[in-house]
Design a protein around this motif. Structure first.
Motif, PDB file in Angstrom:
ATOM      1  N   VAL A  41      -7.280 -18.872  14.376  1.00 18.29           N
ATOM      2  CA  VAL A  41      -7.241 -18.787  13.010  1.00 18.29           C
ATOM      3  C   VAL A  41      -5.604 -18.535  12.567  1.00 18.29           C
ATOM      4  N   VAL A  42      -5.152 -19.127  11.486  1.00 19.25           N
ATOM      5  CA  VAL A  42      -3.792 -19.037  11.245  1.00 19.25           C
ATOM      6  C   VAL A  42      -3.911 -18.902   9.578  1.00 19.25           C
ATOM      7  N   ASP A  43      -2.813 -18.067   8.953  1.00 16.01           N
ATOM      8  CA  ASP A  43      -2.821 -17.761   7.702  1.00 16.01           C
ATOM      9  C   ASP A  43      -2.408 -18.938   6.848  1.00 16.01           C
ATOM     10  N   MET A  44      -2.841 -19.389   5.693  1.00  9.49           N
ATOM     11  CA  MET A  44      -2.771 -20.658   5.097  1.00  9.49           C
ATOM     12  C   MET A  44      -2.699 -20.770   3.689  1.00  9.49           C
ATOM     13  N   LEU A  45      -1.979 -21.568   2.921  1.00 10.50           N
ATOM     14  CA  LEU A  45      -1.849 -21.519   1.526  1.00 10.50           C
ATOM     15  C   LEU A  45      -2.255 -22.925   1.232  1.00 10.50           C
ATOM     16  N   ILE A  46      -3.316 -23.207   0.772  1.00 11.31           N
ATOM     17  CA  ILE A  46      -3.847 -24.693   0.256  1.00 11.31           C
ATOM     18  C   ILE A  46      -3.222 -24.727  -1.167  1.00 11.31           C
ATOM     19  N   LYS A  47      -2.499 -25.818  -1.209  1.00  9.81           N
ATOM     20  CA  LYS A  47      -1.921 -26.236  -2.370  1.00  9.81           C
ATOM     21  C   LYS A  47      -2.533 -27.336  -3.463  1.00  9.81           C
ATOM     22  N   ASN A  48      -2.475 -27.092  -4.535  1.00 10.87           N
ATOM     23  CA  ASN A  48      -2.855 -28.221  -5.427  1.00 10.87           C
ATOM     24  C   ASN A  48      -4.182 -28.878  -5.542  1.00 10.87           C
ATOM     25  N   GLY A  49      -5.213 -28.276  -5.029  1.00 11.46           N
ATOM     26  CA  GLY A  49      -6.730 -28.314  -5.133  1.00 11.46           C
ATOM     27  C   GLY A  49      -7.101 -28.560  -6.461  1.00 11.46           C
ATOM     28  N   LYS A  50      -8.041 -29.289  -6.855  1.00  8.02           N
ATOM     29  CA  LYS A  50      -8.838 -29.156  -8.036  1.00  8.02           C
ATOM     30  C   LYS A  50     -10.137 -28.292  -7.892  1.00  8.02           C
ATOM     31  N   LEU A  51      -9.873 -27.298  -8.052  1.00  5.14           N
ATOM     32  CA  LEU A  51     -11.180 -26.323  -7.717  1.00  5.14           C
ATOM     33  C   LEU A  51     -12.408 -26.499  -8.763  1.00  5.14           C
ATOM     34  N   VAL A  52     -13.500 -26.680  -7.978  1.00  6.37           N
ATOM     35  CA  VAL A  52     -14.956 -26.900  -8.433  1.00  6.37           C
ATOM     36  C   VAL A  52     -15.863 -25.696  -8.132  1.00  6.37           C
ATOM     37  N   ASP A  53     -16.335 -24.874  -8.959  1.00  3.60           N
ATOM     38  CA  ASP A  53     -17.168 -23.851  -8.549  1.00  3.60           C
ATOM     39  C   ASP A  53     -17.557 -23.058  -9.934  1.00  3.60           C
ATOM     40  N   LYS A  65      -6.651 -26.836 -11.371  1.00  2.00           N
ATOM     41  CA  LYS A  65      -5.684 -27.015 -10.336  1.00  2.00           C
ATOM     42  C   LYS A  65      -5.065 -25.619 -10.168  1.00  2.00           C
ATOM     43  N   ARG A  66      -5.541 -25.158  -8.806  1.00  2.00           N
ATOM     44  CA  ARG A  66      -5.246 -23.807  -8.265  1.00  2.00           C
ATOM     45  C   ARG A  66      -4.616 -23.818  -6.839  1.00  2.00           C
ATOM     46  N   GLU A  75      -6.047 -15.357   4.470  1.00  2.00           N
ATOM     47  CA  GLU A  75      -5.643 -14.400   5.557  1.00  2.00           C
ATOM     48  C   GLU A  75      -6.874 -14.046   6.286  1.00  2.00           C
ATOM     49  N   ASN A  76      -6.545 -14.088   7.537  1.00  2.00           N
ATOM     50  CA  ASN A  76      -7.664 -13.679   8.797  1.00  2.00           C
ATOM     51  C   ASN A  76      -9.022 -14.446   8.265  1.00  2.00           C
ATOM     52  N   GLY A  77      -8.933 -15.745   7.878  1.00  2.00           N
ATOM     53  CA  GLY A  77     -10.202 -16.414   7.581  1.00  2.00           C
ATOM     54  C   GLY A  77     -10.877 -16.147   6.438  1.00  2.00           C
ATOM     55  N   VAL A  78     -10.009 -15.468   5.449  1.00  2.00           N
ATOM     56  CA  VAL A  78     -11.019 -14.686   4.134  1.00  2.00           C
ATOM     57  C   VAL A  78      -9.955 -15.190   2.820  1.00  2.00           C
ATOM     58  N   ILE A  79     -10.609 -15.577   1.881  1.00  2.65           N
ATOM     59  CA  ILE A  79     -10.066 -15.764   0.813  1.00  2.65           C
ATOM     60  C   ILE A  79      -9.262 -14.551   0.064  1.00  2.65           C
ATOM     61  N   LYS A  80      -7.783 -14.587   0.050  1.00  4.04           N
ATOM     62  CA  LYS A  80      -7.120 -13.285  -0.371  1.00  4.04           C
ATOM     63  C   LYS A  80      -6.582 -13.369  -1.855  1.00  4.04           C
ATOM     64  N   GLU A  81      -6.178 -14.638  -2.122  1.00  5.78           N
ATOM     65  CA  GLU A  81      -5.568 -14.815  -3.433  1.00  5.78           C
ATOM     66  C   GLU A  81      -5.858 -16.303  -3.993  1.00  5.78           C
ATOM     67  N   ILE A  82      -6.042 -16.276  -5.495  1.00  9.76           N
ATOM     68  CA  ILE A  82      -6.312 -17.420  -6.010  1.00  9.76           C
ATOM     69  C   ILE A  82      -5.454 -17.664  -7.286  1.00  9.76           C
ATOM     70  N   GLY A  83      -4.310 -18.971  -7.402  1.00  8.70           N
ATOM     71  CA  GLY A  83      -3.627 -18.736  -8.672  1.00  8.70           C
ATOM     72  C   GLY A  83      -2.851 -19.946  -8.730  1.00  8.70           C
ATOM     73  N   GLU A  84      -2.078 -20.032  -9.714  1.00  3.33           N
ATOM     74  CA  GLU A  84      -1.287 -21.089  -9.918  1.00  3.33           C
ATOM     75  C   GLU A  84       0.195 -20.864  -9.350  1.00  3.33           C
ATOM     76  N   ASN A  85       0.570 -21.935  -8.738  1.00  2.00           N
ATOM     77  CA  ASN A  85       2.117 -22.115  -8.138  1.00  2.00           C
ATOM     78  C   ASN A  85       2.538 -21.088  -7.217  1.00  2.00           C
ATOM     79  N   LEU A  86       1.500 -20.602  -6.134  1.00  2.00           N
ATOM     80  CA  LEU A  86       1.792 -19.561  -5.325  1.00  2.00           C
ATOM     81  C   LEU A  86       2.759 -19.920  -4.466  1.00  2.00           C
ATOM     82  N   LYS A  87       3.675 -18.986  -3.979  1.00  3.39           N
ATOM     83  CA  LYS A  87       4.826 -19.078  -3.241  1.00  3.39           C
ATOM     84  C   LYS A  87       4.335 -18.936  -1.726  1.00  3.39           C
ATOM     85  N   GLN A  88       4.975 -19.808  -0.659  1.00  2.95           N
ATOM     86  CA  GLN A  88       4.555 -19.674   0.660  1.00  2.95           C
ATOM     87  C   GLN A  88       5.261 -18.352   1.381  1.00  2.95           C
TER      88      GLN A  88
END
Length: 377
Positions: free
Chosen positions: A3-15, A24-25, A30-43
């Motif tokens: 498991v690695v920490d990751m930032l998924i960029k530029n997806g069109k969210l549907v929920d 677009k968010r 982090e650690n396999g869990v959703i940590k933050e959802i937002g616009e233009n998050l920095k790596q």
């Protein structure tokens, strides 16, 4: 895979449940869990980037009717072949295993699967070692069932019984009644397959309560739920009670014509599942993505379908923190493109239609681990 920490960029969210409608968010994991959802998050440092520009990201798809206990059963397939390879993050095995075989299923398959696996335990202790498992009432052993359910609590989420003449033999409705009594005593929902009578669909429906599931709700056999004069009255009454209805496509259990009649009469499915296994994956089922495309052909809304693939099964079957794009939930996602072209779709009675646009899976993310998808069509 680590498991690695990751930032998924530029997806069109549907929920729909979280108010995301193709917005677009970015999503931080982090650690396999959703940590933050937002616009233009920095790596952040030591964080990998997955740029999915132009693609849609939804909660991970959940297929509530699969057969993924293989090797010792008449039907079955590797869960990863119908899960992460085809855009599905969680599968529920629908009674391929019973109390006599569940330990082997758990140790050999569930523990080693990259796809998350839950199960309905077959009311017959032998599971699907044959396809006439309820022709002998001695195959139902409450003591064994209770012990197995208690040992694998959290993985076993319900009881499965198949109500078809070829399964029950001379026993009629009796094994289904016993299965319902057993599920109720254990505090679990029951999923019941309806096929050829006996027992009659109406008899089965009258046994079920809120939270129980009928699968194969759009099959075109004589013992179906959709008649020329409208929906079977027992099915309408069951829906009012809170009984849930599942597609369960399968080899012979989904008809475009029946689905069209049902939807015209306001009889919508609660879940969109496949009943997928080794003998129907090539045709006609293919994948949950393909089943979704068939629902789009029948006129269902994409956002509503996604709810029936994600939040609804997660909540109705108490699967834990999956099924929504929500901070603190597991980082399970299905990432797909919406293709502005036609795809051919075939039902269980060999009727072929064309649908535009169609969903094509690109990635499957389970606990923050990314897998490339084969598309699903």
């Amino acid at each position: 895979m680590e498991v690695v920490d990751m930032l998924i960029k530029n997806g069109k969210l549907v929920d729909k449940s979280m108010g995301y409608a193709f917005v677009k968010r970015d999503i931080r994991i982090e650690n396999g869990v959703i940590k933050e959802i937002g616009e233009n998050l920095k790596q952040n440092e030591n964080e990998e980037i997955l740029n999915i520009e132009g693609n849609i990201i939804t909660p991970g798809f959940i297929d509530i009717h699969t057969h993924v206990y293989h090797g010792k059963t008449v039907i079955g397939i590797d869960p990863d072949k119908v899960g992460i390879e085809l855009g599905v993050t969680s599968v529920i095995d629908a009674g391929t295993s019973g109390a006599d075989t569940f330990e082997d299923f758990y140790d050999r398959i569930i523990k080693n699967s990259k796809t998350r696996v839950f199960a309905f335990l077959n009311i017959a202790s032998t599971g699907l070692e044959t396809l006439h498992e309820l022709s002998d009432m001695a195959n139902i052993d409450f003591g064994k069932i209770k012990k197995t359910v208690e040992k694998y609590k959290g993985t076993i989420i319900g009881i499965k019984a198949r109500a078809s003449s070829s399964v029950v033999g001379e026993n009629g409705i009796a094994p289904i009644k016993k299965a319902k009594e057993t599920a109720k005593e254990l505090g679990l929902p029951i999923m019941v397959h309806i096929g050829n009578a006996p027992p009659e669909a109406g008899e089965v429906l009258n046994l079920l309560e809120k939270g129980d599931i009928i699968t194969h709700c759009y099959h075109n056999k004589e013992n179906n739920l959709v008649k020329d004069i409208g929906i079977l009255p027992e099915a309408l009454e069951a829906k009012k009670r809170g009984v849930l209805f599942d597609i369960g496509h399968g080899n012979s259990s989904f008809s475009f014509d029946i689905g069209k009649k049902a939807i015209k009469n306001g009889f919508l499915p609660d879940f969109l599942s496949t009943d997928i296994y080794d003998k129907n994956i090539e045709k006609p089922v293919k994948s949950q993505i393909n089943t979704l495309n068939k629902m789009l052909y029948l006129g269902l809304d994409l956002e509503e379908c996604i709810q029936k693939l994600t939040k609804e099964p997660a909540e109705k079957l108490s699967l834990g923190n999956i099924g929504q794009i929500k901070i603190g939930f597991k980082a399970d996602f299905t990432i797909f493109e919406l293709v502005e072209n036609f795809v051919e779709l075939t039902d269980s009675v060999n009727k072929t239609v064309k649908q535009k646009p169609y969903v094509n899976a690109k990635y499957t993310v389970v606990n923050g681990i990314v897998y490339k998808s084969k598309g699903g069509n």
